[in-house]
Scaffold this active site. Structure first.
Site, PDB file in Angstrom:
ATOM      1  CE  LYS A   3      -1.719 -12.206  -3.967  1.00 33.35           C
ATOM      2  NZ  LYS A   3      -1.583 -10.873  -4.747  1.00 33.35           N
ATOM      3  CG  HIS A  86      -6.620 -10.541  -1.249  1.00 35.16           C
ATOM      4  ND1 HIS A  86      -6.419 -10.245  -2.318  1.00 35.16           N
ATOM      5  CD2 HIS A  86      -5.432 -10.515  -0.715  1.00 35.16           C
ATOM      6  CE1 HIS A  86      -5.256 -10.010  -2.931  1.00 35.16           C
ATOM      7  NE2 HIS A  86      -4.181 -10.012  -1.755  1.00 35.16           N
ATOM      8  N   GLY A 168       1.107  -6.687  -6.276  1.00 33.81           N
ATOM      9  CA  GLY A 168       1.777  -7.425  -7.464  1.00 33.81           C
ATOM     10  C   GLY A 168       2.319  -6.531  -8.424  1.00 33.81           C
TER      11      GLY A 168
HETATM   12  P1  PGA Z   1       2.158  -8.797  -3.329  1.00 35.32           P
HETATM   13  O1  PGA Z   1       0.745  -9.247  -2.913  1.00 35.32           O
HETATM   14  O2  PGA Z   1       3.046  -8.955  -2.262  1.00 35.32           O
HETATM   15  O3  PGA Z   1       2.428  -9.891  -4.555  1.00 35.32           O
HETATM   16  O4  PGA Z   1       1.967  -7.418  -3.840  1.00 35.32           O
HETATM   17  C1  PGA Z   1       0.204  -8.926  -1.545  1.00 35.32           C
HETATM   18  C2  PGA Z   1      -1.268  -9.478  -1.370  1.00 35.32           C
HETATM   19  O5  PGA Z   1      -2.134  -9.628  -2.329  1.00 35.32           O
HETATM   20  O6  PGA Z   1      -1.347 -10.185  -0.228  1.00 35.32           O
END
Ligand code: PGA
Length: 245
Positions: A3, A86, A168
């Site tokens: 990200k 995404h 997240g």
């Molecule tokens: P996360 O994110 O593992 O922090 O939940 C996954 C993603 O958004 O690809």
């Protein structure tokens, strides 16, 4: 999927730390990093088994699209994969099933492998619409205009099933639920493109960490993970890659 995290110096340190930890893994390791880290990532991964991906791309080759980056540009600096659609891009940057489809085609035109994200919101899940939502997203992504894609292209696609409520948040779908959603996606692909569906890599994403990776990966249909937060720490990410050691 890093990200919007990590500077070039962090990228070099991370990869120098990760490479020896995953060098004997039979699992494919791809780091999808911000545009500004891509060149450093490519350079530092040379001679390792780590592959590099971008987190987004534009569908046009070039032109008056201020601030955008094309597939051709990504390819020119050693990028092999690109995340498309995404949920954060769909939610905050007006990504639609139509732009996802255009980007997938442009990725193939530039010899990049797309990692296509789909997933339902909490509201959709609570309304019992998970399967309907995700199979529709897959259908539109893969066939938006009637030309669609060739089965050989579809075979190269990576799909990431990422329930939005699990990203997240620390909440993970149960391995059974995630596996069932992935089965539904595979069935939809097989209805459109036939047998190649068996070979499409379909991953789960949403709060994957070293403590839940094994259970997810040991299901029948989950072929891997798109890891966000837990991909920012070398040891934690290496443990996920090496879940079967
Ligand atoms: P996360 O994110 O593992 O922090 O939940 C996954 C993603 O958004 O690809």
């Amino acid at each position: 999927n890093w990200k919007m995290n990590m500077l070039p110096a962090d990228t070099i340190n991370f990869i120098e730390g990760l490479a020896p930890l995953v060098k004997d893994s039979e699992n494919e390791v791809i780091l999808c990093v911000p545009y500004t880290d891509l060149f450093y990532a490519w350079h530092t991964t040379e001679g390792t088994n780590i592959h590099i991906g971008a987190e987004n791309m534009h569908w046009e080759e070039k032109g008056a699209y201020t601030g955008e980056v094309s597939g051709q540009m990504l390819k020119s600096i050693g990028v092999e994969y690109v995340i498309i659609g995404h949920s954060e891009r769909r939610a905050y940057f007006a990504e639609t099933d139509e732009t996802v489809n255009k980007k997938i085609k442009s990725a193939f035109a530039n010899d990049l492998k797309p990692i296509v994200c789909v997933g339902e919101s909490l509201e959709q899940r609570e309304a019992g619409k998970t399967e309907e939502v995700i199979t529709k997203q897959v259908e539109l992504a893969l066939t938006e205009d009637l030309d669609g894609l060739t089965p050989a292209e579809v075979e190269q696609i990576v799909i990431a099933y990422e329930p939005i409520w699990a990203i997240g948040t620390g909440k993970t779908a149960t391995s059974e639920d995630a596996n069932n959603s992935i089965k539904a996606i595979r069935k939809k692909i097989s209805e459109i493109y036939g047998n190649v569906a068996e070979d499409v890599i379909i991953q789960y994403g949403g709060s994957v960490k070293s403590t839940n990776a094994k259970e997810l990966f040991e299901t029948s249909d989950i072929d891997g993970a798109l890891v966000g937060g837990a991909s920012l720490k070398v040891d934690e990410f290496a443990k996920i890659v090496n879940y079967n050691k």
